[in-house]
Motif scaffolding. Structure first.
Motif, short mmCIF file in Angstrom:
data_model
loop_
_atom_site.label_atom_id
_atom_site.label_comp_id
_atom_site.label_asym_id
_atom_site.label_seq_id
_atom_site.Cartn_x
_atom_site.Cartn_y
_atom_site.Cartn_z
N ILE A 80 6.94 5.14 -10.80
CA ILE A 80 5.51 4.85 -10.63
C ILE A 80 4.95 5.65 -9.46
O ILE A 80 3.86 6.24 -9.53
CB ILE A 80 5.29 3.34 -10.41
N PHE A 83 3.54 9.34 -9.66
CA PHE A 83 2.21 9.62 -10.22
C PHE A 83 1.09 9.38 -9.20
O PHE A 83 -0.08 9.40 -9.56
CB PHE A 83 1.97 8.76 -11.46
N TYR A 84 1.47 9.13 -7.94
CA TYR A 84 0.48 8.84 -6.91
C TYR A 84 0.51 9.91 -5.82
O TYR A 84 1.43 10.73 -5.75
CB TYR A 84 0.72 7.46 -6.31
N THR A 90 -3.49 6.65 -4.37
CA THR A 90 -4.41 7.26 -5.34
C THR A 90 -3.62 7.87 -6.50
O THR A 90 -2.70 8.67 -6.28
CB THR A 90 -5.26 8.36 -4.68
N PHE A 91 -4.00 7.50 -7.71
CA PHE A 91 -3.32 8.02 -8.90
C PHE A 91 -3.68 9.49 -9.10
O PHE A 91 -4.87 9.85 -9.15
CB PHE A 91 -3.72 7.20 -10.13
#
Length: 336
Positions: A80, A83-84, A90-91
């Motif tokens: 996860i 992807f930040y 922030t994605f």
């Protein structure tokens, strides 16, 4: 210090008793929930079957829970996080993966890891096998094996410090580094060995080879002792020489063990970190993936997104080799 020792011993004793209490109590509750006494044959048989199904999972429950917390959760969290952005707030989608594809230092790290994979497992396995064969034929073989195995007792950082003195370079005056002292003795010019592009990677690999050859030797020596003497004697009677016996009789019979040793060292190489950090800190094009991940995660303000991508690359490289290694080891032990 004494208080800390007493506290540590107390915690260990309490942990043992807590585990024993859990197993006893869980088994007692299971027996109470699925009683056998006073029940008809059908019910008693059904409860016994249910107990046999539930009990292993009940006993394995704490271990599985800990594995989920300390292994499964970090993998999902890292995926996860990849992807930040650098702060993990922030994605950014696939931006971190695009960075990895076009970053020179990342590509250099991949190249260096591949170079380590091509050299270190092969060298350790080959040297370990040769030493195992030779030491089994001399009366002082056990002493030789002990000497070869000794580096395994040294930490990677400690071994790196030792070899840093061997590669030591002094611009002027007497060379205190063993390698440069030998070079200057024969009239050569001293070199900054760990700063020579490309070749400095091999200087670092020598350290891991020095450490892991003892591991390969011990495992392969045990495998060689398992070869039936009748096979060797039959080959000698048929006129086979020592070289033919080694390559055509010994190696094929221990090939499974050789593969396990090879892949075990391969997994270690994919995670190599301490040696590079201690010797060069990744300078002079010696950076590997583990050190690059450390740099992006903890230096210069940190970038958890890019560090997570590198961690996933390392995991993707290690996992299939580890799975194959476990299957091969089970096959060697007669499992399935």
């Amino acid at each position: 210090m004494a208080g800390q020792i007493v506290s540590a011993v107390g915690i260990m004793i309490a942990g043992v008793f807590a585990c024993a209490a859990y197993y006893w109590l869980s088994d007692r509750l299971l027996n109470m929930a699925l009683p056998v006494r006073g029940r008809d044959i059908v019910t008693a048989s059904r409860n016994l079957n249910r107990r046999s199904v539930i009990r292993p999972w009940l006993f394995l429950g704490p271990a599985l829970l800990l594995l989920a917390i300390y292994l499964v959760y970090p993998v999902i969290a890292t995926l996860i996080l990849s992807f930040y952005d650098r702060a993990g707030t922030t994605f950014v989608g696939l931006d971190n993966y695009r960075w990895a594809l076009f970053d020179r230092e990342f590509r250099q790290s991949i190249f260096n890891n591949v170079l380590w994979l091509a050299v270190v497992p092969a060298a350790c396995t080959f040297l370990g096998l040769v030493i195992a064969v030779l030491t089994d034929r001399i009366w002082w073989g056990n002493i030789a094996k002990s000497i070869v195995f000794m580096p395994m007792a040294i930490s990677f950082v400690g071994a790196s410090v030792i070899w840093k003195f061997i590669y030591e370079y002094r611009g002027t005056g007497t060379q205190i580094g063993l390698l440069n002292a030998v070079v200057t003795f024969f009239g050569g010019d001293p070199q900054v060995w760990i700063a020579l592009p490309f070749w400095n990677n091999f200087a670092l690999m020598v350290i891991l080879i020095w450490i892991q050859t003892g591991f390969a030797m011990v495992i392969l020596s045990a495998a060689l002792r398992g070869i039936p003497e009748e096979t060797i004697e039959a080959a000698v009677i048929d006129g086979a020489n020592g070289w033919q016996i080694f390559w055509k009789i010994m190696v094929p019979q221990i090939w499974g063990t050789i593969a396990v040793v090879w892949t075990t060292i391969t997994i270690l190489v994919l995670k190599v970190f301490d040696i590079v950090l201690t010797m060069t800190n990744g300078q002079w094009d010696t950076m590997v993936l583990a050190n690059l991940m450390f740099d992006w995660m903890f230096r210069g303000g940190g970038d958890s997104g890019r560090a997570a991508v590198i961690a996933l690359v390392i995991m993707a490289a290690v996992t299939p080799i580890m799975v194959w290694n476990i299957r091969q080891a089970n096959r060697e032990n007669g499992g399935h």
